[in-house]
Design an enzyme around this catalytic site. Sequence first.
Site, PDB file in Angstrom:
ATOM      1  CE  LYS A 193     -66.213 -26.505  50.161  1.00 24.59           C
ATOM      2  NZ  LYS A 193     -67.606 -26.956  49.881  1.00 24.59           N
ATOM      3  CD  GLN A 194     -66.776 -20.166  50.867  1.00 23.39           C
ATOM      4  OE1 GLN A 194     -66.757 -19.101  50.266  1.00 23.39           O
ATOM      5  NE2 GLN A 194     -67.642 -21.138  50.594  1.00 23.39           N
ATOM      6  CD1 TRP A 232     -73.373 -19.179  48.383  1.00 19.76           C
ATOM      7  CD2 TRP A 232     -72.609 -17.261  49.237  1.00 19.76           C
ATOM      8  NE1 TRP A 232     -72.091 -19.413  48.817  1.00 19.76           N
ATOM      9  CE2 TRP A 232     -71.597 -18.250  49.351  1.00 19.76           C
ATOM     10  CE3 TRP A 232     -72.356 -15.979  49.719  1.00 19.76           C
ATOM     11  CZ2 TRP A 232     -70.348 -17.986  49.915  1.00 19.76           C
ATOM     12  CZ3 TRP A 232     -71.110 -15.722  50.285  1.00 19.76           C
ATOM     13  CH2 TRP A 232     -70.124 -16.720  50.369  1.00 19.76           C
ATOM     14  CG  ASP A 233     -71.627 -19.657  44.458  1.00 18.86           C
ATOM     15  OD1 ASP A 233     -72.104 -19.768  45.597  1.00 18.86           O
ATOM     16  OD2 ASP A 233     -70.999 -20.563  43.889  1.00 18.86           O
ATOM     17  CD  GLU A 250     -70.635 -25.128  51.827  1.00 15.30           C
ATOM     18  OE1 GLU A 250     -70.156 -26.192  51.398  1.00 15.30           O
ATOM     19  OE2 GLU A 250     -71.338 -24.371  51.134  1.00 15.30           O
TER      20      GLU A 250
END
Length: 853
Positions: A642-643, A398-399, A530
Amino acid sequence: MSWQPFDDPLDRTRFPVDPWALSEVAFDQRDLGVTETLFAVGNGYLGLRGNPEEGRVAHEHGTYINGFHETFRIRHAEDAYGFATVGQTMVNVPDAKIIRLYIDDEPLLLTVADLQEYERTLDFRSGRLERRLVWRTPSGKRARIVATRLTSFTERHLAVMTYEVTVDRDAPVTLSSQLINRQDGEDEYHVSGPDAGNPAWGSPAGPPQEASWDSAWDPRKTETFPQRVLDPALAEGDGPDGPVFLGYRCHNSGMTVTVGMSHQLDTANDFTRSGSVSADLAETRFTVRAQAGQPIRLTKLVAYHTSRGVPAAELRDRCRLTLERACERGAAGLADDQRQFLEGFWERSDVVVHGQGGTQQAVRWNLFQALQASARAEGVGVPAKGVTGSGYSGHYFWDSEIYLLPFLTYTTPRWARNALRFRYTMLDAARRRAADLSEAGALYPWRTINGEEASAFYAAGTAQYHIDADIAYALTQYLRATGDDGFLAREAIDVLVETARMWQGLGFMRQAGRDGPVEFFIHGVTGPDEYTTVVNDNLFTNVMARFNLRAAARAVASLRASNPVAYGQAVARLGLAPSEPADWLEAAEAMHIPHDPSLGIHPQDDQFLQKEIWDLDSTPAAKRPLLLHYHPLVIYRFQVLKQTDVVLAQFLCPQEFTPEEKLADFDYYDPLTTGDSSLSAVAQAIMAAEVGYQELAQKYFFAALYVDLANLHGNAADGAHVASAGGVWSSLVFGFGGLRDAEGRLSFDPRLPELWQGVSFRLTFRGTRLAVDLAQDRIEFSVLDGPGTDVWVRGQAFAVRPAAPTVVPLADQGPRLLGAPTARDITGAVRADGSVITATVPSPAQDEPPPAR
C-alpha cells in the site's frame, strides 16, 4: 529519455497560476467537495470548510474544532480481550459561516444565479478567503458582492467574516446571518449533512456526483450517528443589538461547546435589525433600504470555546470576552494581525522553487495547509485531515510525527514541541494500553483523539507497534535540532524510557538458526504497509525499534551527565533500574534485520518473499485502490504494498544501509508499491532522488504535491492530506536538497532536478536560522539569525557564520539513472529456501486468486 516538464494537472482557465494564492474564476458545482477543502481556512484549533456564505449548496457543511469529539461503543461482530472498545469521532460544531442574501426578496443561490463575474481567492499572505462576484438578479439589477473569511492565528478562538453588497439600483436588501447546528439540526431546506436532494439543486437527485473512490464503502470516511450528538445547553442573546450564543454538551463524551456571534452593519442606508434564538438556530436579520451605489457592509465575529466538561454557561462567558476584545480591535486590525503573523511564518518556512510558477503555487498551498493544521493546535494533536474535513474522523496517527513534524521542527520548533508534548500528555493512556496487551512500558494508540485506541481493526491498527518508535524518532529529531534540554528532562525522557521498555518486552532473544548468532526478534506486528499485516520481523519495525532503544539509552546517559538532579527525579518518577539502558542497547545491537542474499535485498518481513507477486501492470485501474475491491485476506497473500515500508526505513535511518542496499531495495519494492496510501509518494520521491532516479523522483514529488489540488486519490472532499502537505516540504528539502540529520548534524548531498533553476529554503537549527540556496553548480548557506553552525556537504565540513555566506561548489547533482525501476524478471527465480517465485493478479469476484502464471 530526458525528462519532460510535468503536465500541470489543474485547469488553468479556472485556477490561474498565482505564486501567492489559489483562485478560482468560475463556479462549478460538480466538484464542490474538493473546492470546499481547497478553500478551507483554519488555524489548527478551528476550521471552516470553503462553503459558500449563502450556505445552501454544499458537499459537506463543515466547521470543526480540533479534539472536540463524541464517543461511541465499538461493536465487534466477534469480540475478544483487548480489542478497542470506545470509538471517537470529530463533531461538526455549529456552523456560523451562513450569511444569506435576498434582493427584492429573491435569494442568491450560486447554482442557479446569473453570475456576471466570479472569483474566489485563498491568499497565502493574508490568510484570508475572499470571494468577489457580480449577480444579475431576476429583476435585472446588478449586485456586487465581496465576502471575506478568516480564522485568526492570533486569536485562537475567533473567526472573522465580512459581507459587502452594493446594488446598481435601489432595492430592498435583506441579510440573514445564521448560526446552525448542522450535526443534529436542519435549516429551512432540511439540510443537516451532505445536500442530497436539496431543492437548491433544482433536482431531487441532488448534486452531480464527483468521480471518487468512495462511491460505496470507504474506511477513510468518518462515522455517523443515528441519534442526537449535541444536547442543547443554552440558547440566548445579549439584548437586541448584542451577541447571541448557542451552547451544547456532547451526549456521550460530555465535552461542551459554546459559540457566540456578534454583528456590526456599516452603511449609509436605512435599516432595521431583528433576530431570534432557538436550540439549533440563531439568526440576526438586517433589512436594508438599499440605495444605488451605497455599500452595505456586515462584519460578523464568531467565537468558539470548548472544554472536556466545563458548563456551557462558563464557555459563553469566555466567548463574550473573545468577542469584546475582537470588537475593540476591529476587523481591519484583526486582518493586519493575521498578515503580520503570516509574514513571520513565510520568513521561516517558505520554499522557493525558482522559475516554476505553477509548482511554486502548489508548494505554498501545501505549506499553508501544514500551517492551518498545526499553528494553534495547543494541547491537542494534528488530525490527519487537519480541520478541513471530517475524513479519518479527526483522528491523530503516526503521520504527524514522520511527515509533518520535520517541517515544524526545522521551521517553527515551538509548534513541533506542542505536538510532541501532546503525546506526553497521552502517556498514562499509552501505559494502560500496553498493559491491555500484556506489555511493559507504554504503547501509543494507532488512531485516537482522547488517547484511547479507536482502531476497530487490530491487524492494520493496534498491530502497528511502530508508532512508539515513530514518536521516539520525532522526539529525538526535535531534541537534536533544538537542544531543548528542559523538554528532555521534564517530558521527553518519560516517553523515550516507556517506549523502550515496550520494545524490550515485546521482542525476545534467540539463536538464529543452528549456528547463527543470538539475535533480537519482534513478532506479530504490522509495518507501515497495511497490505501486509501481523508478521514477524517487519524490517521497518525492527529498524525503528532499534533506533528507539538506542535513543532512550543515549537520552538517559545524556541526562545523567548534564543534569544529575533531573536524572535523579526521572529515575524516581519512572522507577528506572540502572541496568535497563544497557539491556536496551543489547537488544538494539542484536536486532534481527532481515536480508536475503540470493536476491540481494532486505525482505519486508521474514515471510514476505514466500508470497506470490501481485502483477500490478495487469490490474485494471477500476480495481484501485485495492483495499476497496479485494478482501484483505486476498491482498495479504501477495507481495504488494500500500505504501513504502523498507524504503521509508532507509530514509529515516540512512546510516543503517549502504548505498548499494538502498538502490537494490528501491529497485525491488518500487514496482510492487501501489501508492494507494497518499503517504507513499513522499518517501518514494526522497529515496528515488537519493539513489539516482531523478525523473521518477519528480513524478512522485508531483504526486504528493497535487494529491489534493488535483484530487489524485479521489477523496480530497473529505479534507486535506496534512501529512502529505508536510511531506512536500520533506520532498524538497530532504529529497532534492539532500538534507540528512541522522547524526544530529546538518548534512547535504543535493539532488536538484536537471531542468530546475534552483530551490531556496530556510532551516532553524540550535538557535541559528539558515538560508539555503541550491543551484545546479553550488549550494550557498547564509546566517539570518543566531551564531551560525557547521554543515556538511558530501562529507566535508563547513563553518557557516554570520560574517558572510558560505558557498560550496557542486560538480554534479548526484547519480542519474535513466527511466524507472521495473518489476525484475524474477518469475521462476529460486529463493534462498528453494521456493520458486511466481506472479499473478487475483480476481475480486473470487475468494481465492487464480492460478499463478
